[in-house]
Design a protein around this motif. Structure first.
Motif, short mmCIF file in Angstrom:
data_model
loop_
_atom_site.label_atom_id
_atom_site.label_comp_id
_atom_site.label_asym_id
_atom_site.label_seq_id
_atom_site.Cartn_x
_atom_site.Cartn_y
_atom_site.Cartn_z
N SER A 25 0.85 -1.16 -0.12
CA SER A 25 -0.11 0.08 -0.01
C SER A 25 0.76 1.22 0.03
N GLY A 26 0.53 2.14 -0.84
CA GLY A 26 1.22 3.60 -0.97
C GLY A 26 2.20 3.54 -2.04
N CYS A 27 2.52 2.16 -2.63
CA CYS A 27 3.40 2.24 -3.81
C CYS A 27 2.66 2.33 -5.09
N ILE A 28 2.97 3.45 -5.91
CA ILE A 28 2.26 3.80 -7.01
C ILE A 28 3.24 3.92 -8.20
N ILE A 29 2.97 3.00 -9.40
CA ILE A 29 3.85 2.89 -10.66
C ILE A 29 2.82 3.45 -11.53
N GLU A 30 3.31 4.61 -12.13
CA GLU A 30 2.20 5.33 -12.89
C GLU A 30 3.12 6.00 -14.10
N SER A 31 2.37 5.94 -15.21
CA SER A 31 2.83 6.55 -16.45
C SER A 31 4.30 6.44 -16.88
N ALA A 76 11.69 -11.07 -14.27
CA ALA A 76 12.21 -12.66 -14.68
C ALA A 76 13.26 -12.96 -13.66
N ILE A 77 13.40 -14.35 -13.49
CA ILE A 77 14.05 -14.75 -12.43
C ILE A 77 13.92 -14.28 -10.98
N ALA A 78 12.83 -14.08 -10.84
CA ALA A 78 12.46 -13.36 -9.37
C ALA A 78 10.88 -13.69 -9.12
N LYS A 79 10.68 -13.01 -7.95
CA LYS A 79 9.04 -13.37 -7.55
C LYS A 79 8.76 -11.99 -7.18
N LEU A 80 7.48 -11.61 -7.49
CA LEU A 80 6.87 -10.44 -7.18
C LEU A 80 5.54 -10.53 -6.40
N PHE A 81 5.41 -9.84 -5.16
CA PHE A 81 3.90 -10.05 -4.43
C PHE A 81 3.45 -8.47 -4.54
N LEU A 82 2.04 -8.48 -5.09
CA LEU A 82 1.54 -7.19 -5.21
C LEU A 82 0.51 -7.49 -3.97
N ASP A 83 0.69 -6.34 -3.15
CA ASP A 83 -0.01 -6.53 -1.96
C ASP A 83 -0.73 -5.12 -1.57
N GLY A 84 -1.42 -4.60 -2.46
CA GLY A 84 -1.92 -2.95 -2.07
C GLY A 84 -1.33 -1.92 -3.08
N ALA A 85 -0.23 -2.38 -3.95
CA ALA A 85 0.10 -1.23 -4.69
C ALA A 85 -0.79 -1.00 -6.01
N GLU A 86 -0.35 0.03 -6.52
CA GLU A 86 -1.24 0.57 -7.62
C GLU A 86 -0.33 0.60 -8.93
N ILE A 87 -0.52 -0.08 -10.13
CA ILE A 87 0.16 0.03 -11.22
C ILE A 87 -0.77 0.46 -12.22
#
Length: 244
Positions: free
Chosen positions: A30-36, A48-59
């Protein structure tokens, strides 16, 4: 993380906002924003070659562009581009993926799970909202406005919400391979026959009797009817029913 651009003239044209590699495990909360942000692949996030956990962010409002008129490999994954390497995985439990555009496929997410046979590639969506994304260039629709799936282990369940928009390439799910049906991990609380998840497949890939959706539990007809399938280049539609 806003207004960044992965330059095709440099050494890396993927991941306009973030690139996640080398065994990393990253949580976007939460609070993480990836925009534009903009890139050839993975306008918002490249993994790639990794793990991503999206837990409240905005893309949101990211773009994956074709960098030239003959660019056949770009325009993939407006929000997230996932490449099958070394047991990579994306887990979405909360958050928003919204308003992203891919000029070819995968407006919200492009999931390429075709890797080595002894490795596992996972996209799990059990919460969050994926809305108003599209795969389109100059009015020509691509596939998978919400999610484009090519191989790997793809599952939905719980509070995941992918509201439908009429038209190909507009916030729908595209399944490219009959070998990898969608897995319903648990009942979808926000979808029903009246509010289905729109999915598209190739007519010659999924023939009559093929499994479109498998489940980790005994799925009822009501739960199965939360999915509506249409066929590329065909006017036919399919309603999923349970196989008891």
């Amino acid at each position: 993380i806003k207004y960044n651009y992965a330059d095709t003239n440099g050494n890396h044209d993927q991941g306009g906002g973030i690139s996640i590699y080398s065994g990393a495990e990253v949580t976007l909360g939460s609070g993480c924003i990836i925009e534009s942000n903009t890139a050839r692949m993975g306008g918002g996030v490249d993994i790639a070659i990794a793990k991503l956990f999206l837990d409240g962010a905005e893309i949101k409002s990211n773009k994956a562009l074709n960098y030239s008129s003959n660019d056949t490999g770009g325009g993939l994954g407006g929000g997230i581009y996932f490449d099958a390497e070394s047991n990579a995985a994306v887990f979405i439990t909360r958050g928003i993926i919204s308003g992203n555009i891919a000029e070819q496929h995968g407006g919200g997410i492009y999931f390429n799970g075709n890797g080595e046979d002894d490795e596992t590639f996972t996209l799990s969506i059990t919460g969050g909202t994926i809305e108003n994304n599209k795969a389109e260039e100059n009015g020509v629709a691509g596939e998978g406005g919400a999610v484009y799936v090519e191989g790997g282990d793809f599952s939905l369940g719980g509070d995941a919400y992918i509201p439908a928009i009429d038209g190909a390439g507009k916030n729908d799910i595209y399944l490219a391979s009959a070998a990898d049906p969608l897995l319903l991990a648990s009942a979808l609380s926000k979808h029903s026959q009246a509010k289905p998840v729109n999915c598209r497949v190739l007519e010659n890939v999924f023939s009559r009797g093929k499994t479109l959706v498998s489940s980790a539990f005994e799925m009822s007809d009501e739960q199965a009817a939360a999915f509506k399938f249409s066929f590329v280049n065909e006017d036919n539609e399919a309603i999923v029913t349970s196989d008891k």
